[in-house]
Design an enzyme around this catalytic site. Structure first.
Site, mmCIF file in Angstrom:
data_model
loop_
_atom_site.group_PDB
_atom_site.id
_atom_site.type_symbol
_atom_site.label_atom_id
_atom_site.label_comp_id
_atom_site.label_asym_id
_atom_site.label_seq_id
_atom_site.Cartn_x
_atom_site.Cartn_y
_atom_site.Cartn_z
ATOM 1 N N GLU A 169 0.788 -1.246 0.000
ATOM 2 C CA GLU A 169 0.000 0.000 0.000
ATOM 3 C C GLU A 169 0.817 1.292 0.000
ATOM 4 O O GLU A 169 0.567 2.190 0.802
ATOM 5 C CB GLU A 169 -0.966 -0.009 1.191
ATOM 6 C CG GLU A 169 -1.845 -1.249 1.220
ATOM 7 C CD GLU A 169 -2.768 -1.319 2.440
ATOM 8 O OE1 GLU A 169 -2.602 -0.507 3.364
ATOM 9 O OE2 GLU A 169 -3.647 -2.186 2.452
ATOM 10 N N GLU A 276 -6.201 -10.901 -1.208
ATOM 11 C CA GLU A 276 -7.032 -10.715 -0.011
ATOM 12 C C GLU A 276 -8.513 -10.654 -0.397
ATOM 13 O O GLU A 276 -9.246 -9.745 0.005
ATOM 14 C CB GLU A 276 -6.626 -9.422 0.719
ATOM 15 C CG GLU A 276 -5.136 -9.357 1.033
ATOM 16 C CD GLU A 276 -4.712 -8.111 1.820
ATOM 17 O OE1 GLU A 276 -5.577 -7.429 2.411
ATOM 18 O OE2 GLU A 276 -3.507 -7.823 1.836
#
Ligand code: GLA
Length: 374
Positions: A169, A276
């Site tokens: 991220e 995910e």
């Protein structure tokens, strides 16, 4: 005598026939029509496509959840146990117990292990950014600490963890910014990203290295991620692929967005893993908030059907791009527990996975293994 013989012969044949009919009926009662769920799991249905994984904690490694994991999945990721704050909460003091138990479960059950993650702006201990007086450390010191962390962790699991999410991220949420204004970025500039990959590669040259992020199908974020990946590739940084987190919802991504993202990232010669996956029944929200009074969290039949259709669509696309995709991992096992029960709305139940709270397959599960979806 002849008559009696014929009569008993007829009765015997009748008995055999009815037994056969009864036996066939009893078998088919256990196997729902078109649902070959006997001994096969997701991993078997997708054997010729990609591995199918799930995020776990050590609590999931015994009892009914462990049984489900072994039947359905052939890849695992530690939900939290391998993050920096879990492994090295204080400088030089490593805590391996939970991560080791997950590694051993994988090795003992012939399940591949993805490592998650080596460098992130969350779940990272404060000490790494500070000196002993609490002042911000220099770039040299921070990169040295990052090197020590990555080298120690990747070395310990060398040959056991086949792929790592190296940086998580790094792209900003604000579309008009490029990189996130994290402490890593403030202290090191963008160098920390390339360095993290180099440290990981030096520790285990055989491990596959991934950059991992969310909202990766939104065109504006997709293009900023693409810019980062292209830059890393052009500089010769050892990166093998991109992890698309896939925290999705009934509203997004669209088939077009998903297809465009896969095509764009894989055009760089990178492998793709969906790291995910979950399908929230609510639209995406970023900010945390309390549940409003009267706000329903019922998983209605209409929502179950919409979710099944969205799962059907994304897996149809995954199958189409099997040459680029090497793994699809779900974030948690079943609706019994999902991180989305608390995030972003406190106390609101969510139902984002393929198995219900009793670990039974949901409508979405049957769509995922329905290869007639074209
Ligand atoms: C991010 C992280 C994961 C996890 C989820 C929420 O996507 O990469 O490790 O923390 O948020 O649970």
């Amino acid at each position: 005598m002849g008559k009696d013989y014929k009569f008993w012969k007829f009765m015997g044949a009748l008995w055999i026939c009815s037994s056969v009919v009864l036996y066939i009926n009893s078998c088919s009662a256990q196997i729902p029509a078109n649902r070959d769920q006997t001994s096969r799991g997701l991993k078997d249905f997708y054997q010729k496509y990609f591995s199918i994984g799930v995020a776990v904690s050590s609590k999931n490694l015994s009892g009914d959840e462990a049984k489900l994991i072994k039947k359905q999945f052939n890849s695992i990721t530690a939900e939290n146990a391998m993050k920096m704050s879990s492994l090295q909460p204080r400088e030089g003091q490593f805590y391996w117990i939970e991560a080791d138990s997950i590694i051993n479960f994988g090795l003992n059950n012939n399940i591949k292990i993805r490592g998650h993650n080596l460098c992130w702006h969350e779940q990272t201990p404060d000490w790494i950014f500070q000196d002993k007086d609490g002042k911000e450390v220099s770039k040299v010191v921070l990169l040295q600490r990052l090197k020590e962390h990555i080298t120690t962790v990747v070395n310990r699991y060398k040959g056991k963890v086949y792929a790592w999410d190296v940086v998580n991220e790094a792209i900003d949420d604000n579309p008009s910014h490029y990189l996130r204004d994290s402490k890593w970025y403030k202290i090191c500039g963008e160098d920390f990203i390339a360095k993290a990959f180099e440290f990981a590669h030096a520790a285990d040259p055989d491990a596959k290295l991934y950059y991992n992020d969310y909202n990766t199908e939104r065109p504006e974020k997709r293009d900023r991620i693409y810019r980062l990946l292209k830059d890393l590739k052009e500089k010769g940084i050892p990166i093998d692929g991109i992890g698309l987190q896939a925290h999705w919802s009934l509203q997004e991504p669209t088939e077009k967005q998903l297809t465009a993202a896969i095509e764009k990232y894989s055009s760089l010669g990178l492998k793709i893993q969906f790291t995910e996956v979950d399908m929230s029944i609510y639209p995406w929200e970023k900010e945390r908030r309390e549940r409003k009074s009267g706000e329903s969290d019922q998983f209605t039949l209409a929502l179950q059907r919409k979710q099944a259709a969205q799962y059907a669509m994304v897996f149809k696309v995954f199958r189409k791009f099997k040459a680029a995709i090497t793994n699809v991992t779900f974030w948690n096992i079943s609706d019994r527990y999902t991180w989305l029960d608390e995030y972003p709305v406190k106390g609101r139940k969510n139902y984002p996975l393929l198995f219900d709270t009793n670990l039974e397959p949901k409508k979405a599960y049957w769509e995922v293994i329905n290869f007639k979806n074209k």
